[in-house]
Every structure is written in C-alpha cells, then in structure tokens.
Design a protein around this motif. Structure first.
Motif, PDB file in Angstrom:
ATOM      1  N   SER A  82       0.813  -1.222   0.000  1.00 19.07           N
ATOM      2  CA  SER A  82       0.000   0.000   0.000  1.00 19.07           C
ATOM      3  C   SER A  82       0.841   1.265   0.000  1.00 19.07           C
ATOM      4  N   ARG A  83       2.142   1.140  -0.067  1.00 24.69           N
ATOM      5  CA  ARG A  83       3.057   2.279   0.090  1.00 24.69           C
ATOM      6  C   ARG A  83       2.736   3.441  -0.858  1.00 24.69           C
ATOM      7  N   GLU A  84       2.303   4.546  -0.266  1.00 23.59           N
ATOM      8  CA  GLU A  84       2.001   5.739  -1.066  1.00 23.59           C
ATOM      9  C   GLU A  84       3.280   6.323  -1.657  1.00 23.59           C
ATOM     10  N   TYR A  88       4.402   8.967  -4.637  1.00 23.66           N
ATOM     11  CA  TYR A  88       5.301  10.115  -4.453  1.00 23.66           C
ATOM     12  C   TYR A  88       6.430  10.063  -5.489  1.00 23.66           C
ATOM     13  N   ILE A 106      -5.348  -0.106  -4.214  1.00 25.26           N
ATOM     14  CA  ILE A 106      -4.828   0.858  -3.236  1.00 25.26           C
ATOM     15  C   ILE A 106      -3.971   1.891  -3.958  1.00 25.26           C
ATOM     16  N   ASN A 110      -4.351   5.948  -3.835  1.00 26.29           N
ATOM     17  CA  ASN A 110      -3.199   6.775  -3.467  1.00 26.29           C
ATOM     18  C   ASN A 110      -2.887   7.787  -4.554  1.00 26.29           C
ATOM     19  N   ASN A 113      -5.261  10.703  -4.600  1.00 28.56           N
ATOM     20  CA  ASN A 113      -5.032  11.584  -3.447  1.00 28.56           C
ATOM     21  C   ASN A 113      -3.804  12.474  -3.609  1.00 28.56           C
ATOM     22  N   ILE A 175     -10.178  15.377   3.313  1.00 27.17           N
ATOM     23  CA  ILE A 175     -10.355  15.766   4.724  1.00 27.17           C
ATOM     24  C   ILE A 175     -11.280  16.978   4.830  1.00 27.17           C
TER      25      ILE A 175
ATOM     26  N   PHE B  43       4.487   7.316   9.344  1.00 31.16           N
ATOM     27  CA  PHE B  43       4.989   8.673   9.650  1.00 31.16           C
ATOM     28  C   PHE B  43       4.572   9.682   8.593  1.00 31.16           C
ATOM     29  N   HIS B  44       4.435   9.224   7.343  1.00 33.91           N
ATOM     30  CA  HIS B  44       3.985  10.145   6.279  1.00 33.91           C
ATOM     31  C   HIS B  44       2.627  10.756   6.640  1.00 33.91           C
ATOM     32  N   LYS B  48       1.448  14.627   7.607  1.00 32.44           N
ATOM     33  CA  LYS B  48       0.352  15.356   6.940  1.00 32.44           C
ATOM     34  C   LYS B  48      -0.571  16.007   7.966  1.00 32.44           C
ATOM     35  N   ARG B  52      -1.280  20.122   8.814  1.00 29.84           N
ATOM     36  CA  ARG B  52      -2.597  20.774   8.778  1.00 29.84           C
ATOM     37  C   ARG B  52      -3.076  21.170  10.166  1.00 29.84           C
ATOM     38  N   LEU B  54      -4.026  19.248  12.643  1.00 30.39           N
ATOM     39  CA  LEU B  54      -5.212  18.500  13.061  1.00 30.39           C
ATOM     40  C   LEU B  54      -4.873  17.494  14.156  1.00 30.39           C
ATOM     41  N   GLY B 151      -3.597   3.878   1.836  1.00 22.75           N
ATOM     42  CA  GLY B 151      -2.367   4.641   1.664  1.00 22.75           C
ATOM     43  C   GLY B 151      -2.245   5.746   2.700  1.00 22.75           C
ATOM     44  N   ALA B 152      -1.133   6.461   2.642  1.00 21.56           N
ATOM     45  CA  ALA B 152      -0.823   7.460   3.674  1.00 21.56           C
ATOM     46  C   ALA B 152      -1.861   8.586   3.741  1.00 21.56           C
ATOM     47  N   SER B 153      -2.383   9.026   2.586  1.00 23.99           N
ATOM     48  CA  SER B 153      -3.386  10.096   2.600  1.00 23.99           C
ATOM     49  C   SER B 153      -4.649   9.620   3.305  1.00 23.99           C
ATOM     50  N   GLU B 154      -4.993   8.350   3.058  1.00 25.23           N
ATOM     51  CA  GLU B 154      -6.171   7.781   3.711  1.00 25.23           C
ATOM     52  C   GLU B 154      -5.917   7.557   5.205  1.00 25.23           C
ATOM     53  N   ALA B 156      -4.072   9.444   7.011  1.00 22.83           N
ATOM     54  CA  ALA B 156      -4.238  10.784   7.582  1.00 22.83           C
ATOM     55  C   ALA B 156      -5.731  11.111   7.729  1.00 22.83           C
ATOM     56  N   HIS B 157      -6.532  10.716   6.749  1.00 25.19           N
ATOM     57  CA  HIS B 157      -7.965  10.973   6.784  1.00 25.19           C
ATOM     58  C   HIS B 157      -8.623  10.240   7.947  1.00 25.19           C
ATOM     59  N   ALA B 160      -7.694  11.831  11.224  1.00 25.70           N
ATOM     60  CA  ALA B 160      -8.358  13.121  11.445  1.00 25.70           C
ATOM     61  C   ALA B 160      -9.861  12.982  11.683  1.00 25.70           C
TER      62      ALA B 160
END
Lengths: 210, 469
Positions: A82-84, A88, A106, A110, A113, A175, B43-44, B48, B52, B54, B151-154, B156-157, B160
């Motif tokens: 799943s590594r975003e 990047y 996934i 990603n 996003n 968000i 950590f990513h 995030k 922000r 949050l 993923g990292a954005s999710e 973070a979601h 939050a």
C-alpha cells in the motif's frame, strides 16, 4: 492539490505487466521524508545496474524522456504494497498520469489523493498506444473531462472512477470534504456505541501476559 | 441508506451497511472505522496531520504496532544500531505518544506483526471495519470483518476523522468444495486461485471465502487465506464467523467478556450471507484439485503444483505472456521446462503476517524435527507471544537443532526493511506473500510456499513435495 483537466506532454512507454509498488519504490528508500524528493527512487532497481550506475538505455534515463508527464505500462500497474511512496516517486519525477489496462486498487486511491491520474484503457487500445509510441517518448494529450487520450491521429477512451475524476478535475481534498459532515459523524459514533457497546471505546488491556 | 432487511444480503453487505454514515450523490459512502492500526511507515500520515494542525480524532480506536523496521536480533537493553532504522521506530513512538495512542512497541511482550497482534489480542472482531496503511490488512477478514489496506493520505484521513470515503466494491464468492488432501494448506488454496484468476483477477472485488474446505480451516489458516486476498487483487477477503471464530475470540484481552461476549456472539452469529443473496461473481474450486503449490516467477500468479515444470515461453501462444514468462525466468535464473523439484535453494525464511502463527511454526517444526537444514535460514515468529509459546512447546529447539536461526518477531525478511535481506542472486524458499523482484532484497529470488513446504525445501536443499518426506 493542483486541478487536472488537460495534460499535454510526453508519454513514456514502459511495456511491463505487474509493475508492483516494491519495484516502483524499493522498500529501503522509504525511511526518507517526502521532502527528500522521491523522484530519485522511482523504479530505482530497473533504472540502475547492480553497481548503482544509471542504465543509459532505460527509458526514464534517456534525455529525450525529460519532462515526460505520462507513463504507459501494462496490466496490474501498482499491485502489491500500500506504500504511497510509490505515488510520491511518480509524482516527484514529474508524472501526472499513468495509463495501463488495470491498476492495484490501493495504488489508484493513493494516486488520486496526490493528483496523479490512473487512466484505465482496454488491452487492444493499450497495444495501439504502444504501436504509436514504439520505444520512445512521444507527445500525448490527456483530456480528463472527456476521458480521452490523443496520440497523434489516434483517439483512445479511458476510464476512471467518476468520483476520482471529479476530485482530480477540482483538485479536491477528502479531509476538507469530510469535515463538513462532522455532526453526522458524531451522531453515528454515538449510535454505534449504543448498539455495539463492546466495539468501543476499547477497554484497557489486561495486565501484560509476560 | 441501508439495504432493507427484507432484501437478501451478503455478509459483506451486512457489515458495510452497519458502517455507512452517509452516501454521497456520487455513490461514495462515508464509512465509520472501528479499528485503525499504525506502524513505522505511518509517519507520512502523521506528518500530513501535523502540517494541517489536526488532532487525532479517536486515539482510543487507534493502535500503534512496531513491526516493519524492528530488528530481529539483539533487541533488549540496547539501542538499535542502524540510525535510520532507530529513527523509524522512534518516530512511531513519538507520534503515538504525542497523540495518546496505545503502542505495542519494541519492548512490549505483546509486540509483533500488526496482523498477528490484532487477532491475538482480540482487537480483531467480526462485524468491524478495520484499516491499516498496509495491504495485508485483508488478513483480519478471517473473522468476518471488512479489513483493507490504505495509503498514507487515507491514513491521515482516518486519523483526522475516524472515517473513510469508499466506493462499494463488487462482490465475489470463492467456494472451495470438498476436503483438502493431507499436506495441502490455506497457502495452497490461495496460490491456486491466484494462479487461476491472475494477480489482478479479483481486482475491485471483496471476496467471501465459502465452502466445506473453508469451514474446516482453523482461524489461523483462515488468516493466511484472507491475508493473500490482496495478492489476487481483491480489496478484502472475508470468512463468515462460526463456532471456530467464537472459540478463538473467547477471553481475548481486548475482546468482550462474560455476558457482553454472549451478546456480541449473538450478533456475530447473524453475520452470514443470506441464502438468496447475489454475488457479482461466483468462483468454485474443488479442494481435491489443490496440491502443494510453489511460485516460480516474480508475481504470486506465477505459481504451480510442486510436481510440475516451469513454463517454456517458446511453447506459449500468447506473445505478451511468453515475453512476461521469459522475463520472469530470466530474473529467477531458471531454465524453461525445468522441473520445480530440481530447483536448488540457497536459504529459507519462515515468518511474515502470512505464515508465522503458532500453527505455521508447528507445521514447519514437524517436518524439521530430527533433521538438518542443508541451507541457512531464519525463523521469525509472528509475535513475541507466538515466540514465547513456541519456546514453551520446544519448537525453537527443533529449528536450532536443524541449523536455522531463531529470531525475534517482526516483518523481517518478508520486506527486508529491518536489514534482514536475501543477497542478490540468492534463491529463498519463503513462507511470505510476495515474490516480487527485489522484494526480499535487491536481486533476491523468492519462491513462495507453505511453512511445511519451506521446511521440506530446507531438508533437501531444493524445492520438494513435503508429502514425499
């Protein structure tokens, strides 16, 4: 996130199937913060030989690929972890679109996003695109509003989840969108606690079993 | 917003509907998340959130587990030698402490791989929606939960808001009829269906595993099966809760107890697919057709029964498939048409969230007992509690007597982030989940198989049918 409607630029052919996220960014580079710039790690072990020297013939190392915005690969792109960081790496390298006949679920989420379009095309159209590109980068127009790729004289349809399309076109961020539903979320959480009291709040664990 | 009760619904529908806060005009659902696991790679997402400004919405539903980067050697009383790895573990500790999140850290006796710790501690329960920034989160579906990697954005979601926007996936039922033959495991079921349908064969689907062979599996075997759902492209995999599930859940540290357990159990028992419920796809495999299976290539779909030969690209009609097979054989250093049982190995690895639970270690030890491994290798239990249990049963003595190393728990040589790697060009028989190029280290060659099959390969020094030993 920068909105994406029309994308014009070079597309790079990378006719490989099952390009998993372990290959897109090998695990050993993932200790770095995003600010390190992940573009340098993109497809690292394909782009470099065992001694760590860049392979001059690899498409992404070639001077004529400089500034490419679209990558064209085969089925099951971005499978696996799943590594975003895989996204990047693509985005930091300069890509805003990947074309393939299927994507890891996934990975696709990603990608969106981070403003990267995962454009799914039919196998036959993919072959036509590879015919057009041959083994070198060539101009490609991506029209996200019409979901069409323009490659020379060829026009190729692609698909993308309509919700993701809207997010990409508008540069929306989840968000912010979710925070508008704060009251509904709070009500739901309270009701869930009432009906399923064993689920939450999670009680402290028993003393450690040493 | 939910499907009316009169409509026949699937297990997946029932869990999904119970979590739908609202559905947008675009068809996306905002889902409530019951459990969120974070690890060193998270950590990513914490970065995030911090950018922000949050806070973490529900620290009580969030759990930190140190697994990906933790060393498997010299863990107590010393700081981690490699500064980059030490930094990863410390970042996780900082992030969870700052946000009031419970941590199963390096020196916690319950530490282990997140997908082993969750079930072990009773954090994984039927009817939940569980997420983690790790694709093998699908593992937890073994209990009848919807569990998937994000993923990292999710991440973070979820941190939050404790929610996630998702499009309802399609649904596929994978039925395994009849009984598995002796020596055939959940790993072999998974490799068989992935080889048949492809590494993207179940893409966009939630899989419900059903049929006699699935019902007969232990909880640990169901965890292995669901764990590998992602390798066939599925969003998640589920097994309906039954007596096996309830027996496993009773008296788990974080699970309900006493009268509350009975109340929960009544609900859990209702989580099954209605008789007339419809699936978008139905796939049926006969258990009798499944043999001990190994991978020969660089994708989990490149798998075959152990008595076969690796493919010969020259004999393949599809040009693209032939090119792909040629590339895989080249990376793996194999000759077209070579018998699988003639492939010599350089090392073995027994570990990972796929196959490092106590039953897996028992299966490997049963083969290794009284025998020597011809190659070096590591055994890394799935959690520190599994390690203790294995030692109480004397399994570690079997591994040590066979000449293998007995290490602490973590992701270890599955993903090679902690420094445990297979050297370039070396061939490893592995209980892990991915034979991707470079997965176990740059240039490493991985053959996936069950723990007993890895043990058999260790004993003979080549890929081997465990049933012949």
């Amino acid at each position: 996130m920068e909105p994406l409607k029309l994308l014009s630029g070079l597309a790079c052919p990378l006719p490989l199937a099952n390009l998993d996220t372990d290959q897109i960014v090998p695990a050993r580079f993932m200790k770095q913060p995003r600010s390190a710039g992940y573009g340098q790690f993109l497809l690292h072990d394909l782009r470099h030989d065992a001694e760590g020297n860049a392979r001059p013939d690899f498409i992404l190392n070639r001077p004529d690929a400089e500034g490419a915005r679209t990558l064209v690969a085969r089925r099951n792109f971005g499978a696996g972890s799943s590594r975003e960081a895989a996204v990047y790496a693509l985005v930091d390298f300069g890509f805003r679109c990947v074309v393939a006949s299927s994507f890891g679920d996934i990975f696709s989420a990603n990608a969106v996003n981070n403003g990267l379009l995962p454009a799914t095309v039919e196998e036959a159209d993919l072959e036509s695109l590879f015919d057009y590109l041959g083994d070198q980068p060539a101009p490609l127009k991506v029209d996200l509003e019409r979901c069409r790729l323009r490659a020379g004289e060829r026009e190729i349809a692609f698909t993308v989840n309509p919700v993701w399309r809207t997010k990409l076109i508008n540069g929306w961020d989840d968000i912010g969108m979710t925070q508008r539903h704060r009251a509904a979320i709070d009500d739901f959480a309270a009701e869930r606690l009432r009906v399923f009291p064993w689920v939450s709040p999670v009680r402290p664990a028993l003393p450690r079993e040493a | 917003m939910t499907t009316p009760d009169t409509q026949p619904s699937t297990l997946f529908d029932k869990v999904w509907n119970a979590h739908e806060i609202l559905r947008g005009d675009d068809g996306q659902s905002l889902l409530w998340i019951d459990r969120h696991f974070v690890h060193e790679g998270s950590f990513h997402a914490f970065d995030k959130l911090r950018d922000r400004g949050l806070p973490v919405a529900r620290p009580d539903l969030t759990f930190g587990v140190a697994d990906h980067y933790v060393p498997t050697l010299r863990r107590t009383g010393e700081r981690i030698g490699d500064p980059a790895i030490r930094n990863m573990v410390e970042q996780l500790t900082d992030n969870v402490e700052r946000n009031g999140i419970a941590l199963f850290g390096l020196d916690d006796p319950r530490q282990g791989i997140v997908h082993v710790v969750g079930p072990e501690q009773g954090l994984t329960q039927p009817g939940l929606i569980m997420v983690c920034g790790d694709s093998h989160t699908a593992t937890h579906g073994a209990f009848g939960a919807i569990a998937f990697g994000i993923g990292a954005s999710e991440v973070a979601h979820v941190l939050a808001t404790q929610t996630l926007w998702q499009t309802r996936p399609k649904q596929m039922r994978l039925t395994v009829t009849g009984d598995l033959a002796p020596g055939v495991t959940a790993k072999d079921i998974a490799l068989t269906w992935i080889a048949r349908l492809g590494a993207d064969g179940a893409r966009g689907h939630a899989i419900e595993y059903a049929g006699e062979a699935i019902r007969a599996l232990s909880m640990e075997a169901r965890l292995t099966l669901c764990n590998l759902s992602i390798e066939g492209g599925a969003r998640c995999g589920l097994v309906a809760p039954d007596e096996t599930t309830l027996a496993y859940l009773r008296d788990r540290p974080f699970g309900p107890r006493g009268a509350e357990f009975e109340r929960a159990a009544r609900y859990w028992s209702s989580l099954r697919t209605d008789l007339d419920a419809r699936f978008d796809r139905d796939v049926v495999i006969e258990a009798a057709e499944i043999a001990p299976t190994v991978t020969w290539g660089v994708s989990p779909e490149e798998a075959l029964p152990i008595d076969r030969q690796v493919p010969d690209p020259a004999a393949m009609e599809d040009g693209e498939k032939a090119r792909q097979a040629r590339d895989s054989l080249d990376y793996m250093g194999l000759t077209p048409g070579q018998k699988l049982t003639e492939i010599a190995i350089d090392r073995v690895f027994i570990g990972s969230c796929t196959n490092a639970r106590i039953e897996d270690l028992r299966a490997a030890a049963a083969v290794l007992k009284g025998r020597r491994s011809r190659v070096p290798g590591l055994v890394s239990p799935g959690s520190s509690l599994v390690k203790l249990q294995a030692e109480a049963e004397g399994l570690h003595q079997v591994f040590l007597a066979a000449g293998l190393e007995w290490r602490a728990s973590g992701c270890s040589m599955c993903v090679g982030m902690n420094g445990d790697q297979v050297a370039s060009g070396e061939r490893c028989a592995s209980t892990t989940n991915r034979n991707f190029k470079g997965r176990q280290g740059p240039g490493a060659r991985t053959h996936l198989m069950s723990p007993a099959m890895v043990a058999a390969a260790a004993v003979t020094g080549r890929l081997t049918d465990v049933r012949a030993l």
